[in-house]
Scaffold this motif. Structure first.
Motif, short mmCIF file in Angstrom:
data_model
loop_
_atom_site.label_atom_id
_atom_site.label_comp_id
_atom_site.label_asym_id
_atom_site.label_seq_id
_atom_site.Cartn_x
_atom_site.Cartn_y
_atom_site.Cartn_z
N LEU A 1 34.07 65.09 -10.93
CA LEU A 1 35.06 64.18 -10.38
C LEU A 1 35.80 63.50 -11.53
CD1 LEU A 1 36.08 62.69 -7.80
CD2 LEU A 1 34.22 61.08 -8.15
N ASP A 2 37.12 63.50 -11.45
CA ASP A 2 37.94 62.80 -12.44
C ASP A 2 38.42 61.49 -11.83
OD1 ASP A 2 37.76 64.78 -14.39
OD2 ASP A 2 39.45 65.90 -13.55
N LEU A 3 38.10 60.39 -12.49
CA LEU A 3 38.52 59.06 -12.00
C LEU A 3 39.48 58.42 -12.98
CD1 LEU A 3 35.19 57.47 -10.69
CD2 LEU A 3 36.99 58.58 -9.37
N GLN A 4 40.39 57.66 -12.45
CA GLN A 4 41.28 56.85 -13.26
C GLN A 4 40.49 55.64 -13.75
OE1 GLN A 4 44.35 57.69 -14.03
NE2 GLN A 4 44.45 59.46 -12.68
N PRO A 5 40.90 55.02 -14.85
CA PRO A 5 40.16 53.85 -15.36
C PRO A 5 40.04 52.71 -14.34
CG PRO A 5 41.66 54.65 -17.03
CD PRO A 5 41.94 55.44 -15.79
N HIS A 6 41.05 52.50 -13.49
CA HIS A 6 40.96 51.42 -12.51
C HIS A 6 40.02 51.77 -11.34
CE1 HIS A 6 44.16 53.98 -10.81
NE2 HIS A 6 43.77 53.49 -9.63
N GLU A 7 39.70 53.05 -11.17
CA GLU A 7 38.79 53.46 -10.08
C GLU A 7 37.32 53.30 -10.47
OE1 GLU A 7 40.99 56.92 -7.57
OE2 GLU A 7 40.41 57.46 -9.61
N GLU A 8 37.06 53.10 -11.76
CA GLU A 8 35.67 52.97 -12.21
C GLU A 8 35.00 51.71 -11.68
OE1 GLU A 8 35.01 55.05 -16.37
OE2 GLU A 8 36.50 53.44 -16.48
N ASN A 9 35.76 50.65 -11.50
CA ASN A 9 35.18 49.39 -11.02
C ASN A 9 34.93 49.41 -9.53
OD1 ASN A 9 35.29 48.39 -13.62
ND2 ASN A 9 37.34 47.55 -13.34
N THR A 10 35.69 50.20 -8.79
CA THR A 10 35.51 50.33 -7.33
C THR A 10 35.46 51.80 -6.96
OG1 THR A 10 37.90 50.18 -7.03
CG2 THR A 10 36.64 48.13 -6.79
N PRO A 11 34.38 52.49 -7.33
CA PRO A 11 34.32 53.93 -7.07
C PRO A 11 34.24 54.27 -5.58
CG PRO A 11 32.23 53.15 -7.93
CD PRO A 11 33.19 52.01 -8.02
N GLU A 12 33.79 53.35 -4.74
CA GLU A 12 33.71 53.64 -3.31
C GLU A 12 35.09 53.93 -2.71
OE1 GLU A 12 33.67 49.33 -4.15
OE2 GLU A 12 32.19 50.86 -4.60
N LYS A 13 36.13 53.36 -3.33
CA LYS A 13 37.49 53.65 -2.86
C LYS A 13 37.92 55.06 -3.22
CE LYS A 13 39.10 48.89 -2.91
NZ LYS A 13 40.04 47.94 -3.51
N ALA A 14 37.33 55.62 -4.27
CA ALA A 14 37.68 56.97 -4.71
C ALA A 14 37.07 58.02 -3.77
CB ALA A 14 37.19 57.20 -6.13
N PHE A 15 36.03 57.64 -3.06
CA PHE A 15 35.36 58.59 -2.17
C PHE A 15 36.00 58.53 -0.78
CE2 PHE A 15 32.00 57.82 -5.35
CZ PHE A 15 31.88 59.12 -5.81
#
Length: 127
Positions: free
Chosen positions: A21-35
């Protein structure tokens, strides 16, 4: 983009299955939004295709929860071991085959060749 890897191990199997999974730096703090629901189904499909095991909703939620917590703590790799049924066995509970409900044609037995031996009762031999 920052790459995160999830490893799934099926209990009783030595193999590991992975999903990246590739995440943006701002998604690291709220990974549940990435899922998102679409990404969750992609994770399920990918891991099911690799492992040939059925990943049910509660297994998928365990995977997402574990991975989200690990991402929040800063881990780039995460893993979990689950006891998963095979895909071929998982759909057996949904099987609804009524079978052949027709009553077979009755066949009358041919008793003409049957005769008693030595009378009606078998011989009694006392030794």
């Amino acid at each position: 983009m920052i790459k995160y890897v999830f490893y799934l191990q099926v209990k009783g199997s030595p193999e590991e299955y992975r999903y990246e999974l590739d995440l943006q730096p701002h998604e690291e703090n709220t990974p549940e939004k990435a899922f998102t629901p679409q990404r969750q189904e992609d994770i399920r499909a990918s891991l099911q295709n690799q492992s040939l095991c059925a990943i049910k909703d509660h297994h998928l939620q365990q995977i997402i929860k574990t991975w989200s917590e690990d991402i929040k703590e800063g881990f780039r790799a995460s893993n979990i071991t689950l006891n998963l049924p095979l895909l071929s066995q998982a759909n057996l509970e949904q099987l609804s085959e009524p079978g052949n409900q027709e009553i077979p044609a009755l066949v009358t037995p041919d008793l003409s060749g049957i005769e008693p031996l030595l009378g009606m009762l078998p011989p009694l031999v006392f030794a």
